[in-house]
Scaffold this active site. Structure first.
Site, mmCIF file in Angstrom:
data_model
loop_
_atom_site.group_PDB
_atom_site.id
_atom_site.type_symbol
_atom_site.label_atom_id
_atom_site.label_comp_id
_atom_site.label_asym_id
_atom_site.label_seq_id
_atom_site.Cartn_x
_atom_site.Cartn_y
_atom_site.Cartn_z
ATOM 1 N N TRP A 186 -3.903 -1.295 -1.379
ATOM 2 C CA TRP A 186 -3.840 -2.407 -2.322
ATOM 3 C C TRP A 186 -4.256 -3.600 -1.482
ATOM 4 O O TRP A 186 -3.469 -4.124 -0.711
ATOM 5 C CB TRP A 186 -2.417 -2.534 -2.865
ATOM 6 C CG TRP A 186 -2.422 -3.250 -4.157
ATOM 7 C CD1 TRP A 186 -2.575 -2.707 -5.397
ATOM 8 C CD2 TRP A 186 -2.299 -4.653 -4.344
ATOM 9 N NE1 TRP A 186 -2.561 -3.701 -6.335
ATOM 10 C CE2 TRP A 186 -2.398 -4.892 -5.725
ATOM 11 C CE3 TRP A 186 -2.153 -5.733 -3.488
ATOM 12 C CZ2 TRP A 186 -2.336 -6.166 -6.261
ATOM 13 C CZ3 TRP A 186 -2.089 -7.000 -4.022
ATOM 14 C CH2 TRP A 186 -2.172 -7.203 -5.394
ATOM 15 N N GLU B 123 8.032 -21.634 -18.311
ATOM 16 C CA GLU B 123 7.969 -20.257 -17.823
ATOM 17 C C GLU B 123 9.218 -19.480 -18.245
ATOM 18 O O GLU B 123 9.124 -18.315 -18.652
ATOM 19 C CB GLU B 123 7.790 -20.264 -16.291
ATOM 20 C CG GLU B 123 7.745 -18.906 -15.627
ATOM 21 C CD GLU B 123 6.697 -17.963 -16.178
ATOM 22 O OE1 GLU B 123 5.828 -18.380 -16.955
ATOM 23 O OE2 GLU B 123 6.776 -16.765 -15.850
ATOM 24 N N ARG C 130 1.844 2.866 -8.760
ATOM 25 C CA ARG C 130 1.966 1.522 -8.216
ATOM 26 C C ARG C 130 0.635 0.783 -8.151
ATOM 27 O O ARG C 130 0.594 -0.402 -7.886
ATOM 28 C CB ARG C 130 2.621 1.502 -6.834
ATOM 29 C CG ARG C 130 2.659 2.801 -6.161
ATOM 30 C CD ARG C 130 3.305 2.888 -4.816
ATOM 31 N NE ARG C 130 3.627 1.649 -4.199
ATOM 32 C CZ ARG C 130 2.813 0.963 -3.445
ATOM 33 N NH1 ARG C 130 1.579 1.387 -3.255
ATOM 34 N NH2 ARG C 130 3.203 -0.132 -2.882
ATOM 35 N N HIS D 186 12.475 -36.640 -30.284
ATOM 36 C CA HIS D 186 11.283 -36.968 -31.066
ATOM 37 C C HIS D 186 10.924 -35.845 -32.034
ATOM 38 O O HIS D 186 9.781 -35.792 -32.519
ATOM 39 C CB HIS D 186 10.121 -37.283 -30.120
ATOM 40 C CG HIS D 186 10.422 -38.443 -29.220
ATOM 41 N ND1 HIS D 186 10.457 -39.745 -29.671
ATOM 42 C CD2 HIS D 186 10.773 -38.492 -27.912
ATOM 43 C CE1 HIS D 186 10.790 -40.553 -28.673
ATOM 44 N NE2 HIS D 186 10.995 -39.804 -27.586
ATOM 45 N N LYS E 52 -0.731 -5.929 -19.831
ATOM 46 C CA LYS E 52 -0.625 -6.550 -18.509
ATOM 47 C C LYS E 52 -1.852 -7.395 -18.191
ATOM 48 O O LYS E 52 -1.746 -8.480 -17.643
ATOM 49 C CB LYS E 52 -0.444 -5.456 -17.450
ATOM 50 C CG LYS E 52 -0.264 -5.994 -16.032
ATOM 51 C CD LYS E 52 1.085 -6.663 -15.855
ATOM 52 C CE LYS E 52 1.256 -7.358 -14.529
ATOM 53 N NZ LYS E 52 2.198 -8.486 -14.615
ATOM 54 N N CYS F 140 0.835 -1.196 0.000
ATOM 55 C CA CYS F 140 0.000 0.000 0.000
ATOM 56 C C CYS F 140 0.871 1.247 0.000
ATOM 57 O O CYS F 140 2.043 1.190 0.359
ATOM 58 C CB CYS F 140 -0.873 0.028 1.250
ATOM 59 S SG CYS F 140 -1.926 -1.414 1.367
ATOM 60 N N LYS G 230 9.132 -16.029 -20.587
ATOM 61 C CA LYS G 230 9.796 -14.764 -20.226
ATOM 62 C C LYS G 230 10.746 -14.349 -21.342
ATOM 63 O O LYS G 230 10.805 -13.196 -21.721
ATOM 64 C CB LYS G 230 10.609 -14.895 -18.921
ATOM 65 C CG LYS G 230 9.846 -15.061 -17.639
ATOM 66 C CD LYS G 230 9.040 -13.872 -17.215
ATOM 67 C CE LYS G 230 7.661 -13.847 -17.786
ATOM 68 N NZ LYS G 230 6.612 -14.562 -17.136
ATOM 69 N N GLU H 146 8.965 -13.179 -24.522
ATOM 70 C CA GLU H 146 8.228 -11.940 -24.272
ATOM 71 C C GLU H 146 9.113 -10.708 -24.350
ATOM 72 O O GLU H 146 8.706 -9.692 -24.896
ATOM 73 C CB GLU H 146 7.664 -11.956 -22.841
ATOM 74 C CG GLU H 146 6.311 -12.545 -22.679
ATOM 75 C CD GLU H 146 5.828 -12.419 -21.239
ATOM 76 O OE1 GLU H 146 6.469 -13.000 -20.344
ATOM 77 O OE2 GLU H 146 4.831 -11.728 -21.014
ATOM 78 N N ASN I 155 0.489 -0.734 6.314
ATOM 79 C CA ASN I 155 0.983 -1.441 5.138
ATOM 80 C C ASN I 155 1.445 -2.810 5.614
ATOM 81 O O ASN I 155 2.119 -2.902 6.637
ATOM 82 C CB ASN I 155 2.167 -0.643 4.577
ATOM 83 C CG ASN I 155 2.620 -1.173 3.256
ATOM 84 O OD1 ASN I 155 2.059 -2.120 2.716
ATOM 85 N ND2 ASN I 155 3.655 -0.556 2.727
ATOM 86 N N GLY I 156 1.065 -3.873 4.912
ATOM 87 C CA GLY I 156 1.521 -5.208 5.317
ATOM 88 C C GLY I 156 0.382 -6.033 5.896
ATOM 89 O O GLY I 156 -0.796 -5.746 5.644
HETATM 90 C C1 F6R Z 1 3.404 -13.362 -18.899
HETATM 91 C C2 F6R Z 1 2.157 -12.821 -18.405
HETATM 92 C C3 F6R Z 1 0.890 -13.367 -18.940
HETATM 93 C C4 F6R Z 1 -0.143 -13.536 -17.835
HETATM 94 C C5 F6R Z 1 -1.497 -13.966 -18.420
HETATM 95 C C6 F6R Z 1 -2.523 -14.239 -17.347
HETATM 96 O O1 F6R Z 1 4.518 -12.759 -18.323
HETATM 97 O O2 F6R Z 1 2.150 -11.952 -17.575
HETATM 98 O O3 F6R Z 1 1.108 -14.574 -19.615
HETATM 99 O O4 F6R Z 1 0.324 -14.493 -16.945
HETATM 100 O O5 F6R Z 1 -1.964 -12.961 -19.272
HETATM 101 O O6 F6R Z 1 -2.784 -13.096 -16.610
HETATM 102 P P1 F6R Z 1 -3.486 -13.177 -15.200
HETATM 103 O O7 F6R Z 1 -2.590 -13.921 -14.282
HETATM 104 O O8 F6R Z 1 -3.665 -11.746 -14.796
HETATM 105 O O9 F6R Z 1 -4.790 -13.900 -15.376
#
Ligand code: F6R
Length: 613
Positions: free
Chosen positions: A78, A485, A31, A508, A608, A6, A489, A492, A104-105
C-alpha cells in the site's frame, strides 16, 4: 494496536512455501493494496517475482515457479513512497542480491542513507525507502556475520516506524524479522513457522502466536522461533492463543472497521509527521514546489468533497489565521461548474482520501487547463489525483476501509497544518513560531490516546441521546468546522437528521427547530469564545433541548452550563484542540449508530469512493 500500511507474510517449513505465502496474501486482500511480490529460495539463489495491480497478476507470474521451495516471504504493498509499479513493489534486494527484504512503514532518513550509498557506488532500481534499507542490511552482512546480526546492526542506522522481514541466499531455512513500531505477528506451527503483519494471514495455519514487541527481532526456522532484544540477547517466548474468527481478526479485534480506524488515529498522527520534521525542528516536505514558488502564491483554493471538504475548511482556518493568506474552499462539484475566478498566481489544492473522486478530478483538470499550479493531498499513492497534480503530499493514513471516513480526515488536517508551517518557514513569515507549533504537534499522538480513553464516558452520553429526533452540531471558529464533520458522521451512520451551523447563526433561523428532545452537541474548545458559546447553549436549553459540550480539560466556563460534558486535552494552539475534538464526535456517531443497531461500515446509499459525477 495493529496499524499496517502493507501486508506481510513469511513461511519456513516443509510445505510449498510459495503457495503458503500467496495464500497468506489472499487473506489480507480485504485491506487493499496496489502491488504484490514474493521472494523465495530457488537453486541456492533468492528469486523475486513482483507485479503491480491485483494479486491475480502475481498469481499468473508465479504459475511456472518451482513447487519444492520451503522458504518464502511475500508482501502486498500500500504505497507510501514511489508509484505502485512492478519495480517499486517489494521484495527488494540488497546491492549483491544476497538478501531480499519486505517492509511495512516508513524509513524516515532514507534520502540521507540513499545519498550515502550512492556516493559509495550503489545503484537503485526503485524509488522506495525499502530498497535503501535492503542495501543497508547488505552492507552489514559481511562474511561470517549471521543474518540476524546484520539486521540488528542495520536497524541502528534506520530512523522511523517500520517492520522488516529478510531472507538470505547464504542462510537457507531462516527468516529474520524486526519490529520498530510496525507490527509483526509470528505463528507457531509444528515443524514450520510463519509470520504476518496481520492475524488473519495466520489463522488457517495456527492459533498460537507471538506478537513481536517493540525493538525485538525474531529468527524463524522450521525447528523453532528465537526472539532477541536490541542487543541480540535471547528472550523467552511469550505465546498467546487467538480465538477470534476471521472477520473479527480482519478488524483487528474491533467490532467494526470504523472503530478500528478511529483507534488508529494516534498512530496515524505520528505517521503523518514521520520523516517530515528534521533534527533542527524544521518541517521538511519532499517533492513540493521549489521555495521561490511559495513567495509568489497570492491565493489558495482548496477543493474537495465530503469529509475531505471539512478537512479543507480547517486548512483555510490555518492559512488565513496563521499565514494571512487568502483562502477559498470549494465543493469540487460546485467549483467545476462555477466558472471560478482564478488568479494566475494562485495555488489549487485538491484534498482526497481515495484520489479518485470524479468531481475532484474534474476540478483538477479544469485548473490544469487554466494553467493554475496544482497540489494534491491524497491518501492513495498512484491514484488519478495523485498522478495528475503537479505535486502531491501523501497523508500516510494507511488503507481506510470503513465508508465513513475518520482517520483520513485527521491525516488530511495534519498535512494541511504541516504545509502551513512549511510555507511560514520558507517565507520566513514574521511572528510564527514554527518550533513552538512542532512541539505541540509532537504531543498530539499522546493526547489523541488520552481522548480515546474517554470512550466509556462517551458511550454513557450516547445512551442518553440515542433517541434524539434531531441533532444539532455547533461551534465557533475551528469548532464550527469540526461540527460539520461531526454532523456528517452522525447522519451517515445513525440516519438521524442533523442541523449544523456556526453557533452564532442559531438565532438567525435554526433555533426554530429546537423542541424538547432535540440534542445540541457543541464544540467548545476555544476559551476565547467560551462565554459566547455558553449563551448559545442557554438558548437551546431554554427551549427544552439537551446540550452536550466538548471542551478542554482546562475549561472553567463551559462545563457549568452543559447537560453533559466531554473533554479533550488542551493544546496551546486552539486549532489543535479543535482537531482533537473530532475524535469524540466520531465516537458519538459510532456509538449512537451501534446502540440504534445501524449498519456501520457500509451505510445505506453510500460508497467509499465516488467515481461518478
Ligand atoms: C464521509 C466520506 C465522504 C468522502 C468524500 C470524498 O465519511 O467518506 O464524504 O470524504 O466522498 O472522498 P475522497 O476523500 O476519497 O475524495
Amino acid at each position: 494496536m495493529l496499524f499496517n500500511m502493507c501486508g506481510i507474510a513469511g513461511y519456513v517449513g516443509p510445505k510449498n512455501a510459495v503457495d503458503v505465502v500467496f495464500d497468506q496474501l489472499k487473506r489480507l486482500e480485504y485491506r487493499g493494496y496496489d502491488s504484490a511480490g514474493i521472494a523465495f529460495r530457488d537453486n541456492g539463489n533468492i528469486a523475486v517475482v513482483k507485479r503491480a495491480g491485483k494479486l491475480s497478476e502475481l498469481g499468473k507470474a508465479l504459475h511456472d515457479m518451482p513447487s519444492d521451495t520451503h522458504l518464502a516471504i511475500a508482501h502486498s504493498r500500500w504505497a507510501t513512497h514511489g508509484a505502485p509499479t512492478d519495480l517499486n513493489a517489494h521484495p527488494h534486494y540488497d546491492a549483491y542480491e544476497q538478501v531480499a527484504m519486505i517492509h511495512n512503514g516508513i524509513i524516515e532518513n532514507y534520502l540521507d542513507l540513499r545519498d550515502e550509498l550512492v556516493a559509495k557506488g550503489h545503484l537503485f532500481q526503485s524509488q522506495t525507502d525499502t530498497e535503501v534499507a535492503a542495501h543497508v542490511i547488505g552492507e552489514e552482512y559481511a562474511p561470517g556475520v549471521p543474518l540476524e546480526e546484520a539486521v540488528r546492526r542495520a536497524v541502528k542506522r534506520l530512523r522511523g516506524a517500520f517492520a522488516l522481514v529478510v531472507i538470505s541466499k547464504r542462510e537457507d531455512g531462516k527468516i529474520v524479522a524486526v519490529r520498530n513500531a510496525s507490527p509483526i505477528v509470528i505463528g507457531l506451527g509444528k515443524g514450520e513457522n510463519l509470520l504476518a503483519s496481520d492475524i488473519p494471514a495466520l489463522l488457517p495455519y495456527t492459533r498460537d502466536v507471538v506478537v513481536l514487541e517493540e525493538g525485538h527481532l525474531a529468527v524463524l526456522t522450521p525447528e523453532g522461533v528465537r526472539v532477541l532484544d536490541e542487543d541480540g540477547r535471547d528472550l523467552p517466548l511469550r505465546t498467546e492463543r487467538i480465538d477470534w474468527d476471521v472477520a473479527m481478526a480482519e478488524r483487528g479485534g474491533y467490532e467494526h472497521f470504523m472503530l478500528k480506524e478511529i483507534h488508529e488515529q494516534p498512530a496515524v498522527i505520528r505517521q503523518s509527521l514521520a520523516g517530515r520534521i528534521d533534527e533542527n525542528g524544521q518541517v521538511r516536505l519532499e517533492r513540493v514546489f521549489s521555495e521561490h514558488v511559495w513567495t509568489e502564491i497570492d491565493r489558495v483554493n482548496l477543493i474537495a468533497c465530503g469529509t475531505a471538504y471539512h478537512a479543507a475548511l480547517m486548512g483555510k482556518f490555518l492559512f488565513e489565521r496563521l499565514l494571512r493568506l487568502p483562502t477559498d474552499v470549494y465543493y469540487s462539484s460546485e467549483f467545476r461548474y462555477g466558472d471560478p475566478v482564478l488568479s494566475p498566481r494562485s495555488l489549487a489544492i485538491f484534498v482526497s482520501q481515495s484520489g479518485e473522486t470524479a468531481d475532484t478530478l474534474a476540478a483538477l483538470r479544469l485548473c490544469k487547463a487554466r494553467r493554475i499550479r496544482t497540489l494534491g493531498i491524497v491518501n492513495v499513492v498512484g491514484s488519478s489525483i495523485a498522478r495528475e497534480c503537479d505535486r502531491t503530499i501523501f497523508t500516510q493514513a494507511g488503507p481506510e476501509i470503513s465508508v465513513a471516513s475518520t482517520k483520513a480526515y485527521t491525516a488530511q488536517v495534519m498535512v494541511l497544518t504541516l504545509l502551513a508551517l512549511y510555507i511560514a518557514q520558507v517565507n520566513e513569515a514574521a511572528g510564527i513560531r514554527v518550533d513552538d507549533w512542532i512541539g505541540e504537534l509532537m504531543q498530539l499522538p499522546e493526547k489523541a490516546k488520552r481522548v480515546l480513553k474517554t470512550e466509556p464516558q462517551i458511550v454513557e452520553v450516547c445512551r442518553k441521546i440515542q433517541d434524539a429526533p434531531l441533532c444539532f452540531f455547533l461551534g465557533r471558529g475551528a469548532d464550527a468546522y469540526t461540527a460539520l464533520e461531526g454532523a456528517l458522521k452522525f447522519k451517515e451512520i445513525c440516519y438521524v437528521p442533523t442541523q449544523e451551523s456556526p453557533a452564532g447563526e442559531m438565532k438567525h433561523g435554526p433555533l426554530a427547530l429546537v423542541v424538547p428532545g432535540v440534542v445540541a452537541i457543541f464544540g467548545a474548545t476555544d476559551p476565547a469564545t467560551a462565554d459566547k458559546v455558553v449563551s448559545n447553549m442557554k438558548e437551546v436549553q431554554a427551549r427544552g433541548g439537551t446540550v452536550v459540550a466538548i471542551t478542554t480539560d482546562e475549561d472553567t466556563v463551559v462545563h457549568k452550563a452543559a447537560d453533559h460534558v466531554l473533554q479533550v486535552p488542551h493544546s496551546k494552539h486552539e486549532f489543535l484542540t479543535a482537531l482533537l475534538s473530532v475524535i469524540p464526535l466520531q465516537l458519538i456517531a459510532y456509538h449512537v449508530a451501534r446502540i440504534r443497531g445501524c449498519e456501520i461500515d457500509q451505510p445505506r446509499n453510500l460508497a467509499k469512493s465516488v467515481t461518478v459525477e
